[in-house]
Design a protein around this motif. Structure first.
Motif, PDB file in Angstrom:
ATOM      1  N   CYS A  90     -24.220  -1.949 -53.130  1.00 28.83           N
ATOM      2  CA  CYS A  90     -23.927  -0.850 -51.886  1.00 28.83           C
ATOM      3  C   CYS A  90     -22.983  -0.492 -51.219  1.00 28.83           C
ATOM      4  N   GLU A  92     -22.972   1.306 -48.366  1.00 30.18           N
ATOM      5  CA  GLU A  92     -22.203   0.990 -47.054  1.00 30.18           C
ATOM      6  C   GLU A  92     -21.108  -0.064 -46.898  1.00 30.18           C
ATOM      7  N   CYS A  93     -21.259  -0.884 -47.646  1.00 32.66           N
ATOM      8  CA  CYS A  93     -20.510  -2.371 -47.442  1.00 32.66           C
ATOM      9  C   CYS A  93     -19.904  -2.823 -49.284  1.00 32.66           C
ATOM     10  N   CYS A 111     -27.967  -2.753 -49.178  1.00 29.48           N
ATOM     11  CA  CYS A 111     -28.076  -4.056 -48.925  1.00 29.48           C
ATOM     12  C   CYS A 111     -29.552  -4.312 -47.487  1.00 29.48           C
ATOM     13  N   CYS A 114     -27.392  -3.869 -44.726  1.00 32.88           N
ATOM     14  CA  CYS A 114     -26.680  -2.223 -44.279  1.00 32.88           C
ATOM     15  C   CYS A 114     -28.241  -1.793 -44.154  1.00 32.88           C
TER      16      CYS A 114
END
Ligand SMILES: [Zn+2]
Length: 133
Positions: A90, A92-93, A111, A114
């Motif tokens: 992912c 973002e995370c 994901c 997110c």
């Protein structure tokens, strides 16, 4: 669960197939746009050489294929991540995107969690969230 080598291979195959299909569509669209323009220019001799990428992109824009183009860009990015070994992570995370989600959308960069947050914060009022992205 991280992707198994076999899952990665399956997803890669999906990406390659989808990419080939898209490229075919885009080339056809470019050709159609070019033919249209030649009809507009009836009488003028078409220049056979000098085909630049800018021309191709211009043709594609005229053919209203922006959606296919952005999907193609997403797939190109996914191929790059496959090469770098970051595919399925992912943006973002940094967590795992998950096989099921990637199978539904091999170009996914976030994901499920997110993506949900992204859609909540980026959705236009009154518009339907585009869960396929
Ligand atoms: Zn995430």
């Amino acid at each position: 669960m991280a992707l198994t080598p076999q899952q990665t291979q399956e997803l890669q195959k999906t990406i390659e197939q989808r990419r080939a299909a898209l490229l075919g569509e885009l080339r056809e669209g470019a050709e159609r746009a070019r033919n249209d323009r030649f009809e507009d220019l009836a009488g003028a001799a078409p220049d056979p050489g000098d085909e630049s990428v800018a021309t191709l992109i211009g043709d594609l824009n005229h053919a209203d294929m922006g959606r296919d183009l952005s999907e193609l860009r997403g797939l190109e990015a996914a191929r790059g991540r496959l090469r770098e070994g970051t595919y399925g992570t992912c943006d973002e995370c940094g967590g795992e995107i998950g096989y099921e989600r990637l199978r539904a959308n091999p170009a996914a960069t976030r994901c499920v969690e997110c993506q949900r947050v992204y859609e909540k914060t980026h959705a236009e009022p009154g518009s339907t969230p585009r869960s396929s992205l």
